[in-house]
Motif scaffolding. Structure first.
Motif, PDB file in Angstrom:
ATOM      1  N   UNK A 129      10.482  -5.184   3.008  1.00  9.88           N
ATOM      2  CA  UNK A 129       9.377  -4.825   2.231  1.00  9.88           C
ATOM      3  C   UNK A 129       7.814  -4.992   2.653  1.00  9.88           C
ATOM      4  N   UNK A 130       7.966  -5.839   3.952  1.00 12.59           N
ATOM      5  CA  UNK A 130       6.603  -6.079   4.527  1.00 12.59           C
ATOM      6  C   UNK A 130       6.067  -4.568   5.028  1.00 12.59           C
ATOM      7  N   UNK A 131       6.926  -3.709   5.381  1.00 14.39           N
ATOM      8  CA  UNK A 131       6.545  -2.348   5.649  1.00 14.39           C
ATOM      9  C   UNK A 131       5.969  -1.624   4.920  1.00 14.39           C
ATOM     10  N   UNK A 132       6.268  -1.731   3.490  1.00 17.21           N
ATOM     11  CA  UNK A 132       5.879  -1.193   2.460  1.00 17.21           C
ATOM     12  C   UNK A 132       4.275  -1.503   2.178  1.00 17.21           C
ATOM     13  N   UNK A 133       3.858  -2.875   2.286  1.00 18.12           N
ATOM     14  CA  UNK A 133       2.514  -3.490   1.841  1.00 18.12           C
ATOM     15  C   UNK A 133       1.667  -3.010   2.881  1.00 18.12           C
ATOM     16  N   UNK A 134       2.182  -3.144   4.196  1.00 21.24           N
ATOM     17  CA  UNK A 134       1.417  -3.080   5.424  1.00 21.24           C
ATOM     18  C   UNK A 134       1.138  -1.318   5.373  1.00 21.24           C
ATOM     19  N   UNK A 135       1.969  -0.548   5.137  1.00 17.41           N
ATOM     20  CA  UNK A 135       1.666   0.935   5.290  1.00 17.41           C
ATOM     21  C   UNK A 135       0.983   1.558   4.046  1.00 17.41           C
ATOM     22  N   UNK A 136       0.964   0.811   2.847  1.00 14.64           N
ATOM     23  CA  UNK A 136       0.154   1.104   1.629  1.00 14.64           C
ATOM     24  C   UNK A 136      -1.075   0.792   2.139  1.00 14.64           C
ATOM     25  N   UNK A 137      -1.197  -0.521   2.470  1.00 19.80           N
ATOM     26  CA  UNK A 137      -2.697  -1.059   2.466  1.00 19.80           C
ATOM     27  C   UNK A 137      -3.434  -0.131   3.860  1.00 19.80           C
ATOM     28  N   UNK A 138      -2.580   0.178   4.859  1.00 20.46           N
ATOM     29  CA  UNK A 138      -3.145   1.062   5.743  1.00 20.46           C
ATOM     30  C   UNK A 138      -3.622   2.606   5.387  1.00 20.46           C
ATOM     31  N   UNK A 139      -2.881   3.036   4.335  1.00 21.64           N
ATOM     32  CA  UNK A 139      -3.331   4.363   4.038  1.00 21.64           C
ATOM     33  C   UNK A 139      -4.154   4.478   2.774  1.00 21.64           C
ATOM     34  N   UNK A 140      -4.504   3.440   1.944  1.00 13.98           N
ATOM     35  CA  UNK A 140      -5.553   3.319   0.890  1.00 13.98           C
ATOM     36  C   UNK A 140      -6.660   3.543   1.533  1.00 13.98           C
ATOM     37  N   UNK A 141      -7.308   4.193   2.075  1.00 15.13           N
ATOM     38  CA  UNK A 141      -8.633   4.231   2.601  1.00 15.13           C
ATOM     39  C   UNK A 141      -9.392   5.380   2.977  1.00 15.13           C
ATOM     40  N   UNK A 142     -10.686   5.297   3.272  1.00 18.49           N
ATOM     41  CA  UNK A 142     -11.690   6.486   3.198  1.00 18.49           C
ATOM     42  C   UNK A 142     -11.199   7.669   4.222  1.00 18.49           C
ATOM     43  N   UNK A 143     -10.513   7.365   5.499  1.00 19.47           N
ATOM     44  CA  UNK A 143     -10.221   8.329   6.212  1.00 19.47           C
ATOM     45  C   UNK A 143      -9.280   9.281   5.728  1.00 19.47           C
ATOM     46  N   UNK A 144      -8.302   8.708   4.818  1.00 14.04           N
ATOM     47  CA  UNK A 144      -7.160   9.369   4.192  1.00 14.04           C
ATOM     48  C   UNK A 144      -7.858  10.347   3.077  1.00 14.04           C
ATOM     49  N   UNK A 145      -8.967   9.878   2.637  1.00 13.34           N
ATOM     50  CA  UNK A 145      -9.574  10.294   1.568  1.00 13.34           C
ATOM     51  C   UNK A 145     -10.194  11.762   1.950  1.00 13.34           C
ATOM     52  N   UNK A 146     -10.881  11.527   3.101  1.00 15.16           N
ATOM     53  CA  UNK A 146     -11.546  12.768   3.820  1.00 15.16           C
ATOM     54  C   UNK A 146     -10.498  13.806   4.333  1.00 15.16           C
ATOM     55  N   UNK A 147      -9.288  13.327   4.897  1.00 17.12           N
ATOM     56  CA  UNK A 147      -8.433  14.092   5.304  1.00 17.12           C
ATOM     57  C   UNK A 147      -7.829  15.072   4.301  1.00 17.12           C
ATOM     58  N   UNK A 148      -7.654  14.458   2.775  1.00 19.60           N
ATOM     59  CA  UNK A 148      -7.379  15.272   1.859  1.00 19.60           C
ATOM     60  C   UNK A 148      -8.496  16.260   1.573  1.00 19.60           C
ATOM     61  N   UNK A 149      -9.507  15.815   1.706  1.00 14.90           N
ATOM     62  CA  UNK A 149     -10.573  16.487   1.267  1.00 14.90           C
ATOM     63  C   UNK A 149     -10.896  17.715   2.120  1.00 14.90           C
ATOM     64  N   UNK A 150     -10.300  17.674   3.672  1.00 16.10           N
ATOM     65  CA  UNK A 150     -10.622  18.555   4.328  1.00 16.10           C
ATOM     66  C   UNK A 150      -9.781  19.943   3.651  1.00 16.10           C
ATOM     67  N   UNK A 151      -8.635  19.764   2.988  1.00 18.39           N
ATOM     68  CA  UNK A 151      -7.725  20.794   2.509  1.00 18.39           C
ATOM     69  C   UNK A 151      -8.777  21.716   1.608  1.00 18.39           C
ATOM     70  N   UNK A 152      -9.747  21.186   0.796  1.00 24.22           N
ATOM     71  CA  UNK A 152     -10.582  21.809   0.182  1.00 24.22           C
ATOM     72  C   UNK A 152     -11.814  22.421   0.679  1.00 24.22           C
TER      73      UNK A 152
END
Length: 469
Positions: free
Chosen positions: A25-48
């Motif tokens: 389960x430690x992998x869930x919290x680590x990778x959830x926290x690592x992806x809830x961040x601004x660069x992922x937001x920018x990555x999604x925005x690039x599609x638009x």
């Protein structure tokens, strides 16, 4: 816990059973926290930003997160079994010294992601501390280096804290955003465009695949009895949920804000939430989310540098002083790139993501085919440090397949600085990453299964007798 127990002692060496701890389960919290961040937001925005609509951008990003995330999670499942950093295990495919070829590109990736993360986190840090962006970038880089030097335990603590803090921030921001946009109008303007859809898939798939070279570094301390299936699913779910959440938010922001978001990504996102203490909390959340992923990048970068150099020097362990020196190199290089590229972030980051994908999909394909289909999870771990051992110094068959896998993608690649000749007949769609997975996977399986004499009957964790060469 004593301070000396907090600072990690292991680097490229195998983790003994008596030092293993934690649950999948430690992998869930680590990778959830690592992806809830601004660069992922920018990555999604690039599609638009580059022409997609909301509906098909979100669907494409989801597909890419699931496909790329599954490949990434298959790497994660190797950690508990072998107890090794990801790239050390690559020596079984490429040779003890031959693994340096993909490693050079992996290190470039870490520096690039460190830099891109520092640009956005530096903006947040600067606003939080009322300084300029340059000061914010440098301060953020120093904090990142300290956390990476402490190592594995602090990385997982950061992941747990960030998964809660950033989730709260994104829930609040999502509510505020939905109050300001006409969601029905955005969803009603759906118009499927294959190139834009595949761009969205490629953006999120490349985001996930880029974790592949270091994801097992953060599961290798789990007990050897940890289920590979549990490690896979907790890693995939944490990474896919976190990244899709962030990227969907980015899609909606980009579709509703026009030029305002492009001019100041961090400032615009925080502005959605309000001012005063709320703004300070949001700036802190952005910096914390980026700290989590940048620590991963710094840690992975130093591990990759040690893996590459130690293959030629015959090292099996690394001193604390050496660890600090490698981490400092990654920090200095990443900070320099961040300061140089902070004014042209969006275009350069999109091209950086897609170009990196060209080099990492063949590596992932070769590594996974070897681990699951050829070696069937059986490795001679001491031989991974011996260029005269069963894996040799250079495995030319794997290096040849890797080269073919990279070259096979070029006709299909679409970036700002290069577009392959087969992209136009596909309407400008980029399917290079699919080619980069399929071609080397098939070629390596055909070549490697002809000679399996180097594969042990079962995984060996220690030398049978005598010292290492």
């Amino acid at each position: 816990m004593a301070a000396e127990d907090l600072v990690e002692r292991r680097s490229i060496d195998v983790v003994p059973d008596d030092e293993r701890h934690g649950t999948a389960f430690s992998q869930f919290t680590l990778w959830l926290g690592a992806n809830l961040q601004i660069t992922a937001v920018v990555t999604g925005a690039l599609a638009v930003v580059f022409g997609g609509d909301v509906v098909w951008s979100v669907v494409g990003l989801l597909l890419g997160n699931l496909l790329g995330g599954a490949v990434m999670a298959l790497h994660s499942a190797q950690g508990p079994k072998l107890g090794l950093p990801q790239m050390i295990q690559s020596r079984a495919q490429f040779g003890v010294r031959g693994a340096v070829v993909p490693l050079l590109l992996v290190i470039l990736m870490y520096v690039g992601f460190f830099a891109s993360g520092s640009v956005l986190a530096g903006q947040a840090t600067a606003r939080l501390t009322h300084t300029d962006d340059t000061t914010g970038i440098i301060a953020f880089a120093l904090i990142t280096a300290v956390a990476a030097a402490v190592g594995y335990r602090v990385i997982h603590v950061l992941g747990r804290v960030a998964s809660v803090v950033c989730a709260l921030a994104f829930v609040y921001l999502g509510i505020r955003l939905l109050d300001r946009v006409d969601l029905s109008a955005l969803l009603g303007d759906a118009h499927f465009d294959l190139p834009m859809f595949l761009l969205a898939v490629s953006l999120s798939a490349s985001w996930q695949l880029a974790f592949g070279p270091y994801v097992a570094d953060y599961s290798r301390y789990l007990p050897r009895t940890t289920s590979g299936r549990a490690t896979f699913w907790w890693t995939l779910s944490g990474s896919a949920v976190g990244s899709q959440w962030s990227m969907t938010f980015g899609v909606l922001v980009a579709a509703s804000s026009g030029e305002a978001f492009l001019a100041d990504q961090v400032g615009y996102v925080v502005g959605l939430g309000g001012a005063g203490l709320i703004a300070s909390f949001l700036y802190f959340s952005i910096a914390l989310g980026k700290l989590t992923i940048n620590v991963l990048n710094t840690y992975g970068g130093f591990m990759s540098m040690v893996t590459g150099i130690s293959g030629f020097r015959g090292q099996r362990t690394l001193s604390q002083r050496g660890r600090a020196a490698y981490i400092a190199l990654i920090m200095v290089a990443g900070t320099a790139v961040a300061l140089l590229g902070k004014d042209s972030f969006l275009t350069s980051f999109k091209d950086f993501l897609l170009f990196l994908l060209t080099f990492f999909t063949p590596w992932s394909a070769i590594n996974l085919v070897d681990y699951y289909l050829i070696s069937r999870e059986r490795y001679d771990i001491p031989a991974l440090s011996d260029p005269r051992g069963r894996y040799g110094a250079w495995r030319w068959d794997a290096l040849l397949v890797y080269g073919v896998g990279v070259l096979a993608q070029l006709p299909f690649l679409v970036t700002h600085f290069y577009t392959g000749p087969l992209a136009a007949p596909l309407g400008g769609a980029d399917i290079s990453w699919i080619v980069g997975l399929a071609v080397p996977a098939a070629l390596y399986w055909l070549l490697a299964r002809r000679d399996t004499s180097h594969i042990p009957e079962e995984t060996r964790y220690t030398l049978a007798s005598g010292p290492a060469h």
